[in-house]
Structure formats: C-alpha cells, structure tokens
Motif scaffolding. Structure first.
Motif, PDB file in Angstrom:
ATOM      1  N   LEU A  25      42.371  -0.657 -40.365  1.00  0.00           N
ATOM      2  CA  LEU A  25      42.933  -0.615 -39.016  1.00  0.00           C
ATOM      3  C   LEU A  25      42.442  -1.797 -38.183  1.00  0.00           C
ATOM      4  CD1 LEU A  25      42.736   3.199 -38.101  1.00  0.00           C
ATOM      5  CD2 LEU A  25      44.760   1.840 -38.696  1.00  0.00           C
ATOM      6  N   MET A  26      41.178  -2.157 -38.347  1.00  0.00           N
ATOM      7  CA  MET A  26      40.641  -3.297 -37.619  1.00  0.00           C
ATOM      8  C   MET A  26      41.348  -4.584 -38.031  1.00  0.00           C
ATOM      9  SD  MET A  26      38.655  -4.690 -35.437  1.00  0.00           S
ATOM     10  CE  MET A  26      37.187  -3.747 -34.981  1.00  0.00           C
ATOM     11  N   ALA A  27      41.580  -4.734 -39.332  1.00  0.00           N
ATOM     12  CA  ALA A  27      42.268  -5.929 -39.825  1.00  0.00           C
ATOM     13  C   ALA A  27      43.694  -5.999 -39.280  1.00  0.00           C
ATOM     14  CB  ALA A  27      42.288  -5.934 -41.349  1.00  0.00           C
ATOM     15  N   LEU A  28      44.396  -4.869 -39.255  1.00  0.00           N
ATOM     16  CA  LEU A  28      45.763  -4.836 -38.735  1.00  0.00           C
ATOM     17  C   LEU A  28      45.791  -5.121 -37.234  1.00  0.00           C
ATOM     18  CD1 LEU A  28      47.225  -1.752 -40.650  1.00  0.00           C
ATOM     19  CD2 LEU A  28      47.723  -4.177 -41.044  1.00  0.00           C
ATOM     20  N   ALA A  29      44.822  -4.560 -36.516  1.00  0.00           N
ATOM     21  CA  ALA A  29      44.740  -4.798 -35.078  1.00  0.00           C
ATOM     22  C   ALA A  29      44.450  -6.267 -34.799  1.00  0.00           C
ATOM     23  CB  ALA A  29      43.669  -3.914 -34.453  1.00  0.00           C
ATOM     24  N   PHE A  30      43.548  -6.842 -35.587  1.00  0.00           N
ATOM     25  CA  PHE A  30      43.226  -8.256 -35.436  1.00  0.00           C
ATOM     26  C   PHE A  30      44.451  -9.122 -35.712  1.00  0.00           C
ATOM     27  CE2 PHE A  30      42.089 -12.277 -37.438  1.00  0.00           C
ATOM     28  CZ  PHE A  30      41.265 -12.842 -36.473  1.00  0.00           C
ATOM     29  N   LEU A  31      45.148  -8.815 -36.801  1.00  0.00           N
ATOM     30  CA  LEU A  31      46.333  -9.582 -37.165  1.00  0.00           C
ATOM     31  C   LEU A  31      47.391  -9.511 -36.062  1.00  0.00           C
ATOM     32  CD1 LEU A  31      47.905  -9.824 -40.658  1.00  0.00           C
ATOM     33  CD2 LEU A  31      49.395  -9.441 -38.707  1.00  0.00           C
ATOM     34  N   GLY A  32      47.647  -8.305 -35.557  1.00  0.00           N
ATOM     35  CA  GLY A  32      48.644  -8.141 -34.508  1.00  0.00           C
ATOM     36  C   GLY A  32      48.283  -8.885 -33.235  1.00  0.00           C
ATOM     37  N   THR A  33      47.006  -8.848 -32.872  1.00  0.00           N
ATOM     38  CA  THR A  33      46.547  -9.544 -31.670  1.00  0.00           C
ATOM     39  C   THR A  33      46.685 -11.051 -31.819  1.00  0.00           C
ATOM     40  OG1 THR A  33      44.954  -7.782 -31.188  1.00  0.00           O
ATOM     41  CG2 THR A  33      44.602  -9.897 -30.107  1.00  0.00           C
ATOM     42  N   TYR A  34      46.279 -11.561 -32.968  1.00  0.00           N
ATOM     43  CA  TYR A  34      46.341 -12.998 -33.215  1.00  0.00           C
ATOM     44  C   TYR A  34      47.799 -13.475 -33.244  1.00  0.00           C
ATOM     45  CZ  TYR A  34      44.376 -17.407 -34.984  1.00  0.00           C
ATOM     46  OH  TYR A  34      43.968 -18.711 -35.129  1.00  0.00           O
ATOM     47  N   VAL A  35      48.669 -12.703 -33.877  1.00  0.00           N
ATOM     48  CA  VAL A  35      50.088 -13.057 -33.907  1.00  0.00           C
ATOM     49  C   VAL A  35      50.643 -13.157 -32.489  1.00  0.00           C
ATOM     50  CG1 VAL A  35      52.400 -12.221 -34.504  1.00  0.00           C
ATOM     51  CG2 VAL A  35      50.573 -12.146 -36.209  1.00  0.00           C
ATOM     52  N   ALA A  71      39.943 -16.294 -31.360  1.00  0.00           N
ATOM     53  CA  ALA A  71      40.452 -15.378 -32.382  1.00  0.00           C
ATOM     54  C   ALA A  71      40.078 -15.856 -33.782  1.00  0.00           C
ATOM     55  CB  ALA A  71      41.966 -15.246 -32.259  1.00  0.00           C
ATOM     56  N   SER A  72      40.196 -17.165 -34.025  1.00  0.00           N
ATOM     57  CA  SER A  72      39.859 -17.699 -35.348  1.00  0.00           C
ATOM     58  C   SER A  72      38.388 -17.487 -35.667  1.00  0.00           C
ATOM     59  CB  SER A  72      40.191 -19.199 -35.407  1.00  0.00           C
ATOM     60  OG  SER A  72      41.581 -19.416 -35.285  1.00  0.00           O
ATOM     61  N   LEU A  77      33.969 -15.098 -44.552  1.00  0.00           N
ATOM     62  CA  LEU A  77      34.723 -16.337 -44.740  1.00  0.00           C
ATOM     63  C   LEU A  77      36.047 -16.147 -45.469  1.00  0.00           C
ATOM     64  CD1 LEU A  77      34.840 -19.377 -44.366  1.00  0.00           C
ATOM     65  CD2 LEU A  77      33.556 -19.634 -46.495  1.00  0.00           C
ATOM     66  N   THR A  78      36.031 -15.496 -46.625  1.00  0.00           N
ATOM     67  CA  THR A  78      37.255 -15.419 -47.431  1.00  0.00           C
ATOM     68  C   THR A  78      38.327 -14.569 -46.769  1.00  0.00           C
ATOM     69  OG1 THR A  78      35.978 -15.702 -49.483  1.00  0.00           O
ATOM     70  CG2 THR A  78      38.210 -14.805 -49.672  1.00  0.00           C
ATOM     71  N   PHE A  79      37.995 -13.301 -46.479  1.00  0.00           N
ATOM     72  CA  PHE A  79      38.975 -12.409 -45.880  1.00  0.00           C
ATOM     73  C   PHE A  79      39.332 -12.875 -44.468  1.00  0.00           C
ATOM     74  CE2 PHE A  79      40.010  -7.854 -44.374  1.00  0.00           C
ATOM     75  CZ  PHE A  79      41.338  -8.011 -44.729  1.00  0.00           C
ATOM     76  N   GLY A  80      38.352 -13.403 -43.748  1.00  0.00           N
ATOM     77  CA  GLY A  80      38.617 -13.905 -42.408  1.00  0.00           C
ATOM     78  C   GLY A  80      39.577 -15.069 -42.417  1.00  0.00           C
ATOM     79  N   THR A  81      39.404 -15.981 -43.366  1.00  0.00           N
ATOM     80  CA  THR A  81      40.318 -17.126 -43.467  1.00  0.00           C
ATOM     81  C   THR A  81      41.721 -16.670 -43.812  1.00  0.00           C
ATOM     82  OG1 THR A  81      38.511 -18.595 -44.162  1.00  0.00           O
ATOM     83  CG2 THR A  81      40.762 -19.287 -44.671  1.00  0.00           C
ATOM     84  N   VAL A  82      41.833 -15.720 -44.730  1.00  0.00           N
ATOM     85  CA  VAL A  82      43.151 -15.185 -45.100  1.00  0.00           C
ATOM     86  C   VAL A  82      43.842 -14.573 -43.881  1.00  0.00           C
ATOM     87  CG1 VAL A  82      44.353 -13.417 -46.442  1.00  0.00           C
ATOM     88  CG2 VAL A  82      42.568 -14.805 -47.514  1.00  0.00           C
ATOM     89  N   LEU A  83      43.101 -13.777 -43.116  1.00  0.00           N
ATOM     90  CA  LEU A  83      43.678 -13.154 -41.924  1.00  0.00           C
ATOM     91  C   LEU A  83      44.048 -14.201 -40.873  1.00  0.00           C
ATOM     92  CD1 LEU A  83      41.485  -9.957 -41.426  1.00  0.00           C
ATOM     93  CD2 LEU A  83      43.921 -10.040 -42.006  1.00  0.00           C
ATOM     94  N   ASN A  84      43.201 -15.183 -40.684  1.00  0.00           N
ATOM     95  CA  ASN A  84      43.485 -16.226 -39.699  1.00  0.00           C
ATOM     96  C   ASN A  84      44.734 -17.017 -40.064  1.00  0.00           C
ATOM     97  OD1 ASN A  84      41.379 -15.713 -37.918  1.00  0.00           O
ATOM     98  ND2 ASN A  84      39.952 -17.063 -38.966  1.00  0.00           N
ATOM     99  N   VAL A  85      44.819 -17.425 -41.311  1.00  0.00           N
ATOM    100  CA  VAL A  85      45.979 -18.211 -41.753  1.00  0.00           C
ATOM    101  C   VAL A  85      47.255 -17.372 -41.691  1.00  0.00           C
ATOM    102  CG1 VAL A  85      47.038 -19.369 -43.729  1.00  0.00           C
ATOM    103  CG2 VAL A  85      44.634 -19.776 -43.189  1.00  0.00           C
TER     104      VAL A  85
END
Length: 221
Positions: free
Chosen positions: A36-46, A59-60, A69-77
């Motif tokens: 849920l945190m990852a989805l919330a982060f993705l939605g906010t960044y978008v 946000a980045s 680093l790995t999962f964070g970079t994937v989510l950021n990109v």
C-alpha cells in the motif's frame, strides 16, 4: 492552472522538513503495509509529475529513503515515466494537436525543424532527458507540442531518466543518517564531477548520431 495552484498550496508541504517530521510514522507504515505504501508513493509521484507540481526531487529522494536503492529506483522511474506519459497525452490532446496541425500546413522554418527532429527523434529525446540543465516538465511538454511519436517518447523517458533516478534514490538511502545529524540532504551531489561526468558522457553518446549526420551532410554539400 493546476500547476500554479499546486505550487502555491503544496510548496510548503512537499519538503524534507515534512519528511523529517513524519519519518517514524512513514517507516512504521511501510513496514506493516509495504504494498500500500508503494502504491501510495507511486500515485503521489505520478500526480506531482503529471501536474508539474513542486516536490519531484523530494519524491525521488523519498523513494530511496522508504524503499532502498533497487526498489526505490524502480518506483521512481516508473512513477516519473507514467506522469510524463500523462502530461504528454494531455498536451497532445490540447494545444499540441492544434500546434502540430499548424506546423504540418506551414512551409517555413517550423516545419523544417519539425522534420529534422523527426529524423533524429531518439537522439534528441535522449538528450532532453540526459542533460541536467533541461527541466523535466520542458522535456515532457516540448515533444508533445512538436508531434514526436508516443512510443519513442516513452522509451527515451523510461531509459533516459535512469541515471538521474539512481543518483537521487541513492541520496535517499542515506537520508536517515542525514536527519540524525540534523542536516538536509545535499542535492548538489548531482553536479559532482564523478556523478555528472558519466551522465554527460551518456548525453554525448546520444548526440553522436546527430553529429555524424551533420558531418555527412556537409560532406555531401
């Protein structure tokens, strides 16, 4: 209009100070609800990217702080690419469609520039992403307004922002220690020679086809 309202209302909230104050709560929620945190982060960044709101750098860095680093970079990109796609489609459907139509019916300089851009779309789009001096929202809007292919825009966005995303995400990985020292993260790290050098090297590789074509054109003349 949304970007202006967002800047005026959110500029005081999308900051490292806000992240510092809510650090423990965010980490606790991540540990218990990581998806849920990852989805919330993705939605906010978008939303930040799509509406050109302030806080993309924060946000980045937050991506690295929360997800390593790995999962964070994937989510950021992923987030930045989706946001760029949204603003591209919106611009193309609005002013961009009208502008492209006008350029197509013109016989002047604008049409020649558009044709040259289309002959070198991949290289030019990669340059827009890799050169740090080009604002992210400009690299999102300009291609839409001159009618580049959507698939080329998505490809060069997703790949071209990876180097910068890794840098900002890596800053976020060590953010906890920075907060413990009572400091703010140093985003000027991007301009350090050992960081900016490889990125500019990639930009030079992206520009190489343009240089070769230009030289060949002079030889033919």
């Amino acid at each position: 209009m949304v970007a202006v309202v967002g800047f005026l209302t959110l500029r005081d909230y999308l900051t490292f100070e806000t992240l510092r104050e809510n650090r423990e709560a965010l980490l606790a929620y991540r540990d218990s609800h990581v998806v849920l945190m990852a989805l919330a982060f993705l939605g906010t960044y978008v939303a930040i990217v799509a509406f050109s709101l302030p806080g993309a750098a924060v946000a980045s860095v937050t991506g690295g702080f929360l997800f390593d680093l790995t999962f964070g970079t994937v989510l950021n990109v992923t987030s930045a690419t989706i946001g760029a796609m949204v603003i591209f489609v919106a611009a193309r459907a609005g002013l961009g469609q009208t502008l492209v139509a006008r350029i197509e019916t013109s016989d002047g300089t604008l049409k020649r520039l558009k044709n040259r851009l289309h002959d070198n779309e991949i290289s030019v789009l990669f340059l827009l992403r890799l050169v740090p001096a080009v604002p992210f929202f400009v690299a999102n809007l300009l291609p839409a307004l001159v009618g580049v292919k959507f698939r080329n825009f998505v490809l060069t966005t997703a790949l071209g922002i990876i180097p910068g995303a890794i840098v900002f995400t890596s800053i976020g990985v060590g953010l906890g220690e920075v907060f413990d020292r009572g400091e703010d993260p140093d985003l000027s790290l991007l301009w350090e020679p050992h960081i900016i050098g490889p990125i500019l090297g990639l930009a030079a590789l992206a520009a190489l086809p343009l240089v070769i074509k230009a030289l060949r054109g002079k030889e033919e003349i």
